[in-house]
Design an enzyme around this catalytic site. Structure first.
Site, PDB file in Angstrom:
ATOM      1  N   CYS A  75       0.820  -1.220   0.000  1.00  0.00           N
ATOM      2  CA  CYS A  75       0.000   0.000   0.000  1.00  0.00           C
ATOM      3  C   CYS A  75       0.849   1.262   0.000  1.00  0.00           C
ATOM      4  O   CYS A  75       1.673   1.475   0.888  1.00  0.00           O
ATOM      5  CB  CYS A  75      -0.926  -0.014   1.210  1.00  0.00           C
ATOM      6  N   ARG A  78      -0.155   4.620   2.981  1.00  0.00           N
ATOM      7  CA  ARG A  78      -0.059   4.368   4.416  1.00  0.00           C
ATOM      8  C   ARG A  78       0.174   5.584   5.301  1.00  0.00           C
ATOM      9  O   ARG A  78       0.164   5.467   6.519  1.00  0.00           O
ATOM     10  CB  ARG A  78       1.045   3.327   4.671  1.00  0.00           C
ATOM     11  N   TRP A 246      -9.242   5.716   0.050  1.00  0.00           N
ATOM     12  CA  TRP A 246      -9.796   6.280  -1.176  1.00  0.00           C
ATOM     13  C   TRP A 246      -8.963   5.755  -2.331  1.00  0.00           C
ATOM     14  O   TRP A 246      -7.893   5.162  -2.138  1.00  0.00           O
ATOM     15  CB  TRP A 246      -9.794   7.809  -1.155  1.00  0.00           C
ATOM     16  N   GLU A 251      -5.297   3.147 -10.210  1.00  0.00           N
ATOM     17  CA  GLU A 251      -5.923   1.842  -9.947  1.00  0.00           C
ATOM     18  C   GLU A 251      -7.088   1.636 -10.915  1.00  0.00           C
ATOM     19  O   GLU A 251      -7.329   0.535 -11.390  1.00  0.00           O
ATOM     20  CB  GLU A 251      -6.458   1.775  -8.509  1.00  0.00           C
TER      21      GLU A 251
HETATM   22  N1  ARG Z   1      -6.767  -1.843  -6.665  1.00  0.00           N
HETATM   23  C1  ARG Z   1      -8.075  -2.121  -6.152  1.00  0.00           C
HETATM   24  C2  ARG Z   1      -9.135  -1.596  -7.115  1.00  0.00           C
HETATM   25  O1  ARG Z   1      -8.793  -0.981  -8.070  1.00  0.00           O
HETATM   26  C3  ARG Z   1      -8.301  -1.492  -4.792  1.00  0.00           C
HETATM   27  C4  ARG Z   1      -7.241  -1.774  -3.749  1.00  0.00           C
HETATM   28  C5  ARG Z   1      -7.286  -0.828  -2.576  1.00  0.00           C
HETATM   29  N2  ARG Z   1      -7.075   0.525  -3.017  1.00  0.00           N
HETATM   30  C6  ARG Z   1      -7.144   1.616  -2.213  1.00  0.00           C
HETATM   31  N3  ARG Z   1      -6.956   2.764  -2.764  1.00  0.00           N
HETATM   32  N4  ARG Z   1      -7.379   1.515  -0.942  1.00  0.00           N
HETATM   33  O2  ARG Z   1     -10.304  -1.745  -6.936  1.00  0.00           O
END
Ligand code: ARG
Length: 370
Positions: A75, A78, A246, A251
């Site tokens: 992560c 953090r 968030w 991602e």
């Molecule tokens: N990578 C995952 C997604 O795209 C989520 C993982 C957690 N991501 C976060 N920003 N807390 O759905």
């Protein structure tokens, strides 16, 4: 039941030392008096000797869960570990109560777009009662359907979508059908719950000045809530402890919508942008990715939903690293996950190396229940 018992016995032998080192760490980090700390450790060890387990006090649970985030090697977010809100839902005793707790989590975390990191902690293993498993990978996720001319929806959800269908669920068949929550108590047949629209904030995607998507109704949900990982604190295992932060834009823009094995939108976007796709060397994929990522950040911002770009997230991670150093703790991390999947070399994490050793408390993967 034999295999469950064998696991419990295996865990029991390590439990006293895991409990002792967590409680000592907890005492140190929270500035507890030495006598109070020793008494608490003795109390926990006595409970383990008598009952085979011990119960975290509410503040131990809260701090332990936050430590697990701090130790999450993959992560990049953090920096905010110490501000995660912890819902102590260890008293939940039915699937419906779990569902209601999950709705409270979603409402709190979504917060009208001003996303708040949170975790909901359901009953631990080892107390002689049945625990819960949430079968979903995330509380909010889109279904994926195998159709004669390809997959509709999220290919990553195809197997789980079939499981939901076998349990009686039918989706509408759009590319963005929210899956139901699947909650299992002990080894009973799991129960399915539809998530009310009011609890599933979504963001329609648009680009500030180009038409990237044409007729494709691109969108994504506001809050990623990982719900299939195991939380371990001081040797106690919490098999259901969904947590969220968030989103970081990449991602969604690079992975969820860009990956060939996910929504695979780059060819569509390249066509809509009129890019020359005749050769890899035109860098059409890179151009399409850039505009897709720009659309994600623009759309979340316009919708008032919190999101972080990868440059800012990497800088925040740098602050986290300095904070940890000041606190006398070593930062662990997995480089291949920490680097963002777009322009990684433009962030500092790319140019460093990280120790991927596992620290407790921790979040870990556990075997899928289906
Ligand atoms: N990578 C995952 C997604 O795209 C989520 C993982 C957690 N991501 C976060 N920003 N807390 O759905």
């Amino acid at each position: 039941m034999t295999s469950t018992r064998a696991t419990d016995l295996g865990a029991m032998s390590a439990l006293p030392s895991e409990a002792g080192s967590f409680l000592a760490r907890y005492a140190e980090e929270t500035g507890m008096e030495q006598t109070a700390a020793s008494a608490r450790i003795r109390e926990a060890l006595d409970a383990i000797a008598a009952d085979g387990t011990y119960r975290h006090r509410p503040d131990e649970l809260r701090h332990g869960a936050r430590m697990a985030w701090r130790n999450a090697n993959r992560c990049i977010g953090r920096l905010f570990w110490n501000r995660m809100h912890v819902f102590d839902e260890r008293g939940a005793s039915s699937e419906t109560e779990v569902f209601e707790a999950l709705l409270r989590h979603l409402a709190f975390a979504t917060n009208g777009g001003e996303i708040r990191p949170a975790i909901t902690i359901l009953p631990p293993a080892g107390e002689g009662r049945a625990t819960f498993r949430i079968w979903n990978h995330q509380l909010l996720r889109y279904a994926g359907y195998e159709r004669p001319d390809g997959i509709v929806g999220d290919p990553a959800s195809v197997r789980f979508t079939k499981v939901c269908e076998r349990l009686g669920w039918r989706g509408e068949g759009t590319p963005f059908d929210l899956l139901p929550l699947v909650v299992q108590h002990g080894n009973k047949t799991p129960r399915l719950f539809d998530i009310p629209r009011s609890h599933a904030l979504e963001v329609p995607l648009t680009h500030p000045d180009r038409d990237l998507f044409g007729d494709f109704p691109a969108k994504w949900y506001a809050v990623p809530v990982i719900s299939d990982m195991l939380l371990e604190i001081g040797g106690v295992r919490y098999p259901a402890a969904p947590f969220n932060g968030w989103y970081m834009g990449t991602e969604i823009g690079s992975r969820n919508l860009g990956d060939e094995a996910r929504y695979d939108l780059l060819p569509l976007i390249a066509a809509n942008l009129g890019l020359d796709t005749s050769s890899n060397a035109t860098l059409w994929k890179d151009r399409a990715l850039l505009e897709l990522n720009a659309a994600v950040l623009h759309s979340y911002r316009r919708a008032g939903v919190a999101i972080v770009d990868h440059h800012t997230a990497a800088q925040q991670f740098g602050v986290f690293e300095r904070n940890e150093e000041k606190a006398g703790r070593a930062v662990t991390g997995r480089w291949s996950w920490l680097i963002p999947p777009m322009s990684p070399s433009a962030t500092a994490v790319f140019h460093k190396s990280y120790d991927d050793r596992i620290e407790s408390p921790q979040f870990s993967h556990q075997e899928a229940p289906y």
